[in-house]
Design an enzyme around this catalytic site. Structure first.
Site, PDB file in Angstrom:
ATOM      1  CD  GLU A  36      -4.083  -6.988  -3.565  1.00 43.13           C
ATOM      2  OE1 GLU A  36      -3.281  -7.281  -4.250  1.00 43.13           O
ATOM      3  OE2 GLU A  36      -3.864  -6.981  -2.222  1.00 43.13           O
ATOM      4  CG  HIS A  84      -3.506   0.876   5.409  1.00 44.48           C
ATOM      5  ND1 HIS A  84      -2.310   1.538   4.931  1.00 44.48           N
ATOM      6  CD2 HIS A  84      -3.034  -0.422   5.527  1.00 44.48           C
ATOM      7  CE1 HIS A  84      -1.617   0.382   4.781  1.00 44.48           C
ATOM      8  NE2 HIS A  84      -2.015  -0.800   5.326  1.00 44.48           N
TER       9      HIS A  84
END
Ligand code: TPP
Ligand code: MG
Length: 705
Positions: free
Chosen positions: A441, A508
């Site tokens: 990322e 998440h």
């Protein structure tokens, strides 16, 4: 970059017009090539020394990290680079590179003096400047972080058919950062033309390489692990170093394969001006100075071009430097007024969107900057779309109409993304406009930043918002501060599938708006309906700043709603009144809008109590005008969000609104959010953690007394 007219600057000595070196010159005219290299090395050395002196006199502030001992690498490399095409980001050892790449010495000194003519408008210090218009990207302090940006900048050039090379530098110390690994892998994977340069000067601040690495210190050997060429060069043997660099640059330019070069260089003046070097063993400093290539080159050149030539050049350079210092010292101090206007790039002109939802699957093949094909079509009827489909249609429209657009992220190509938001786009637009990325990322966001600086407009999907924490440096420090630091626009859409309620557990399910929006320079939209999702995608895309698009996962497939082309799509930057009411002003956003609407309907039906309910939609920059008008009327404020309460976004909303409307308030504002815990897993526990219909009704009823 030059805020003053050139005529205000002393003309540089004529020989400084030679800012280029062709590899062949090293063979054809070795003395001429060496003289050019020596000249720039000498200028870099005396400038670094003078800046150090000015620091000691208190005239230069901040951290002065000299490049004394690094010139044998940086000067030949900057001379060999193609300044009209290549992309670079110099480090804190690269002043000589800046001097060659672009601009007048005065401008570089203005930067050090942080005066009114500083190229960063004195907003950034010392060597943290660049020249983005000439593809010299300003470094951030976080070492290793600029690699990804160079990958993107070089790729932007290549995507336009320009034979560019990207140069990225990092010290032996910085090779331990994750960004270096991520970037080397990414460059090899995408076959990007990058020269990775390790400036190995033996130390990271006070820590010698022997304390940094267990597996030997031949750092260039790591290249094999990435399937790329690697080599070491001796930056104190300048002619040999220049020849090796010339060969490597030519190969990278021809093949577009990256190389990793470990340059053994010196750090002659310690880490920074304040470094006492007390950690050096006895005799180490003297040994370093004995290896300084400048006196050796001088002696060699004196035999070839004559000592008189060198003396004349050195005298001219010294006089030039002093006249530039004098000008820079006389420049006025910066004016703080207007500083806040530098945070965001100004709104761009409206994009010429075709007024439809954009069903067109045809890939655009025109170059960036070209106008989209086709004219206005008759406005078709609204389509019934889920939130995810509306986002997909927004992406499809952008890719079809805007050739400078591209999307990247994990599993977004053939698989269509973890939540299928990018489904079908790879089939329609192909690689490289729809690009699967590895689990990296940080460097992938850096890569997107480089593409944005290079004229493209990337849209990056994070698989879950939670994983954007891997890229906090890139998002919140590199992209978000880019315009403030350098004046360069950084148009970037960061798609963050966020929120809980789906039993996805701690990592998440989070709401991260407070984390990111505590840092200046980011815009943020958080749509709650499919129509707003479509509108927000276009609005975020056309903005010239990094924009976070929060996408609540619970909304992706909840229901279908009519979505149409909306000429007023930019209204999404302002709050939307969801329902009117007189009792209290109720502010929320994201999935909570639906919960709040339900709760408000309940109070209306059961108690005939009406809430003036607002969907904030835009979290940054806040536009609270309509909400303030409402609060002035109702005198009561409720703020609801899914994120945690402490340091939650509601704290900012309540603080601002209560401060500006204190006298209008009839009671203390009510703030409702999640518990101050990590998101728990089991559905019963997660329900106890988040605001639910029952809990919100209970809290409101208690508050209403
Ligand atoms: C990621 C990161 N951690 C810590 C620092 C603080 N810091 C600044 S320079 C430096 C040493 C860097 O050593 P090296 O990469 O070898 O570069 P050199 O200064 O030797 O050229 C450190 C630790 C930083 N700038 N970036
Ligand atoms: Mg070092």
């Amino acid at each position: 970059m030059n805020p003053l007219p050139d005529k205000a600057f002393p003309p540089p000595p004529g020989f400084l017009a030679e800012r280029d070196l062709a590899g062949a010159e090293l063979e054809r005219d070795p003395a001429g090539a060496l003289l050019r290299i020596y000249t720039w090395m000498h200028l870099a050395r005396i400038t670094d020394n003078r800046i150090l002196e000015l620091f000691r006199q208190g005239l230069v502030k901040g951290t002065v990290t000299g490049g004394q001992g690094n010139e044998g690498l940086i000067i030949p490399l900057a001379l060999l680079a193609d300044k009209a095409n290549d992309v670079v980001s110099f480090t804190h050892r690269g002043l000589g590179g800046h001097l060659i790449w672009s601009s007048h010495l005065c401008e570089h000194l203005h930067q050090y003096f942080a005066n009114a003519a500083s190229p960063t408008r004195a907003l950034e210090g010392n060597i943290h400047h660049g020249d983005p218009r000439h593809r010299s990207f300003p470094m951030i302090s976080h070492l290793g972080a600029m690699c990804g940006t160079i990958l993107g900048g070089a790729d932007a050039q290549r995507r336009r058919g320009r034979p560019a090379v990207g140069f990225t530098f990092f010290g032996d110390g910085a090779t331990s950062t994750g960004d270096i690994h991520e970037s080397l892998n990414l460059a090899s994977l995408l076959s990007l033309p990058i020269v990775f340069v390790i400036e190995n000067n033996g130390y990271a601040y006070s820590t010698p390489v022997a304390e940094q690495f267990a597996a030997g210190t031949e750092l260039w050997r790591r290249a094999a692990g990435y399937g790329i060429e690697g080599m070491a060069v001796d930056g104190t043997d300048v002619p040999a170093c220049a020849r090796t660099l010339a060969g490597a640059i030519a190969r990278v330019r021809a093949t577009s394969r990256p190389v990793l070069i470990e340059a053994h260089v010196l750090r002659l003046r310690g880490h920074a001006a304040y470094d006492t070097c007390s950690y050096l063993p006895p005799g180490a400093q003297e040994a370093l100075e004995a290896r300084d290539p400048l006196p050796r080159m001088r002696a060699q050149l004196a035999g070839q071009v004559g000592a008189g030539t060198l003396e004349a050049r050195e005298a001219e350079l010294a006089a030039f430097l002093e006249s530039c210092v004098k000008i820079a010292l006389a420049c006025p101090r910066p004016d703080p007024s207007g500083m806040e206007a530098d945070l965001f790039a100004p709104p761009p002109p409206p994009r010429p969107w075709i007024p439809d939802l954009g069903s067109g699957p045809e890939p655009a093949s025109v170059a960036p900057g070209a106008k989209p094909e086709g004219g206005p079509a008759a406005a078709p009827a609204p389509e019934m779309l889920t939130h995810a489909q509306a986002l997909n249609r927004g992406l499809r429209k952008i890719l079809a109409e805007r050739p400078e657009a591209l999307i990247l992220g994990q599993d977004i190509a053939a698989y269509g993304g973890a939540f299928k938001v990018t489904e079908g786009l790879f089939e329609a637009f192909g690689r490289p406009r729809v690009l699967n990325t590895p689990l990296a990322e940080s460097s992938c966001t850096g890569y997107a930043i480089g593409l944005a600086l290079g004229g493209f407009r990337p849209i990056e999907e994070f698989q879950f918002a939670d994983f954007a924490t891997e890229a906090v440096t890139q998002i919140a420090l590199n992209a978000a501060t880019m315009h403030f630091r350098s004046g360069a626009a950084c148009p970037l859409v960061l798609r963050l599938p966020c929120g809980g309620g789906l039993t996805f557990g701690s990592f998440h399910s989070q709401e991260l708006e407070s984390l990111f929006l505590a840092m200046p320079g980011l815009k943020a939209l958080y749509p709650s309906t499919p129509q707003d999702a479509f509108n927000a995608m276009l609005a975020a895309y056309e903005d010239d700043n990094p924009v976070i698009l929060f996408e609540h996962k619970g909304l992706y497939r909840r229901s279908r709603h009519p979505v149409a082309w909306d000429p007023a799509y930019r209204e999404v930057w302002r709050p939307r009144r969801v329902r009117p009411g007189d009792f209290a002003t109720f502010v929320t956003y994201g999935e909570m809008v639906h919960l709040a609407a339900d709760v408000c309907a309940y109070f209306e039906a059961e108690y005939e109590t009406g809430f003036d309910l607002f969907d904030l939609r835009c979290l940054s920059p806040l536009q609270l005008g309509e909400i303030e008008d409402s609060l002035a009327r109702t005198g009561r404020l409720v703020v609801l969000h899914e994120g945690r309460l402490t340091h939650g976004f509601g704290a900012e909303l309540v603080a601002r609104l209560a401060a500006s409307h204190f006298r209008a308030l009839k009671c203390a504002p009510l703030r409702i959010g999640s518990l101050d815990l990590p998101v728990p897993f089991a559905p019963e526990l997660e329900a106890a953690f988040r605001p639910t219909r029952g809990k919100v009704i209970e809290r409101l009823a208690a508050w209403m007394g």
